[in-house]
Write an enzyme that holds these catalytic residues in place. Structure first.
Site, PDB file in Angstrom:
ATOM      1  N   ASP A  59       7.259  -9.432  -5.962  1.00  0.00           N
ATOM      2  CA  ASP A  59       6.008  -9.772  -5.269  1.00  0.00           C
ATOM      3  C   ASP A  59       4.876  -9.851  -6.278  1.00  0.00           C
ATOM      4  OD1 ASP A  59       7.380  -7.760  -2.823  1.00  0.00           O
ATOM      5  OD2 ASP A  59       6.808  -9.848  -2.438  1.00  0.00           O
ATOM      6  N   GLY A  79       0.588  -8.252   0.989  1.00  0.00           N
ATOM      7  CA  GLY A  79      -0.252  -7.401   0.145  1.00  0.00           C
ATOM      8  C   GLY A  79       0.298  -6.015  -0.106  1.00  0.00           C
ATOM      9  N   ASP A 121      10.031 -11.385   5.738  1.00  0.00           N
ATOM     10  CA  ASP A 121       9.568 -10.422   4.740  1.00  0.00           C
ATOM     11  C   ASP A 121       8.483  -9.544   5.330  1.00  0.00           C
ATOM     12  OD1 ASP A 121       8.003 -10.939   1.441  1.00  0.00           O
ATOM     13  OD2 ASP A 121       8.695  -9.142   2.484  1.00  0.00           O
ATOM     14  N   SER A 164      10.449  -0.981   1.393  1.00  0.00           N
ATOM     15  CA  SER A 164      10.368   0.481   1.558  1.00  0.00           C
ATOM     16  C   SER A 164      11.605   1.061   2.222  1.00  0.00           C
ATOM     17  CB  SER A 164       9.107   0.846   2.350  1.00  0.00           C
ATOM     18  OG  SER A 164       9.026   0.079   3.531  1.00  0.00           O
TER      19      SER A 164
END
Ligand code: DX5
Length: 222
Positions: free
Chosen positions: A35, A142, A175, A198
């Protein structure tokens, strides 16, 4: 339809990114997502081509560069040189999307159009002949660890219908917030490539966690 599990390294320990890549590949990851954030298009700053290149030779699986930057056109060649076989860009950050997709192809990489939650599917119009994948963000880009937006499932379904109606062989990637509890809904809606950050980074046994995601996705479409 093939189903792929792709860890995002965003939630990994940045001081040990190389080890994280090796661990994900050994655990059965189909490829890895990087990312890339510039602190402008999204309110976070991550890594550029040099960090990606430093991990390239540690694993053999493909790399995706998910570029969340203003004016990404200038750095595109650097990501391909760094060893990314896939380059994903957000059309709303591009001045000339069609030309940029052609440029990524010329650089020898596969192309993904990434759509943030509020970005309409009309951004796909007149460009599906150029691309290999559509990424439907299921969180606002983000940060890792955000809640999955179930409200994106109708958008995934419509994108899959557009692709089927056009006779295209195009993957749909999702995503954001993908875990054992959410992957089924995304798969049933038509997604076939699943990014997970995560939920895999915090797993005690990554191989078991990837296998569980793969099983839940397969069950959702069987
Ligand atoms: C967020 C990134 C995602 C993120 C996913 O902007 O694009 O790839 O790392 O992380 P989780 O799975 O924790 O939502």
């Amino acid at each position: 339809m093939r189903q792929l599990i792709v860890p995002s390294v965003l939630s990994s320990d940045f001081s040990r990114l190389g080890e994280a890549c090796v661990a994900f590949e050994r655990a059965g990851a189909d490829r890895l997502q990087w990312d890339v954030m510039d602190g402008h298009y999204v309110p976070n700053l991550t890594f550029g081509p040099d960090v990606i290149a430093s991990c390239r030779d540690l694993v053999s699986c493909e790399f995706e560069a998910h570029i969340m930057c203003e004016r990404p056109e200038e750095l595109l060649p650097r990501y391909v040189e760094a060893g990314c076989q896939w380059v994903l860009v957000h059309p709303e950050t591009l001045r000339q999307p069609h030309r940029t997709y052609q440029r990524i192809r010329e650089l020898g990489a596969k192309i993904g159009i990434a759509l943030s939650p509020a970005t309409p599917l009309t951004h796909l119009d007149h460009t599906l002949d150029l691309v290999d994948m559509v990424l439907i963000m299921t969180v606002n880009p983000g940060f890792g660890g955000q809640e999955y937006l179930r409200t994106m499932e109708p958008k995934i379904r419509r994108a899959r219908q557009m692709i089927t109606d056009g006779g295209w062989d195009i993957d749909i990637e999702v995503d954001g917030g993908i875990s054992g509890d959410t992957i089924g809904g995304a798969a049933a809606a038509g997604a076939n490539v699943f990014i997970s950050g995560s939920s895999l980074a915090k797993a005690d046994d990554i191989a078991k966690a990837i296998a569980e995601l793969r099983q839940r996705a397969a069950e959702a479409v069987s």
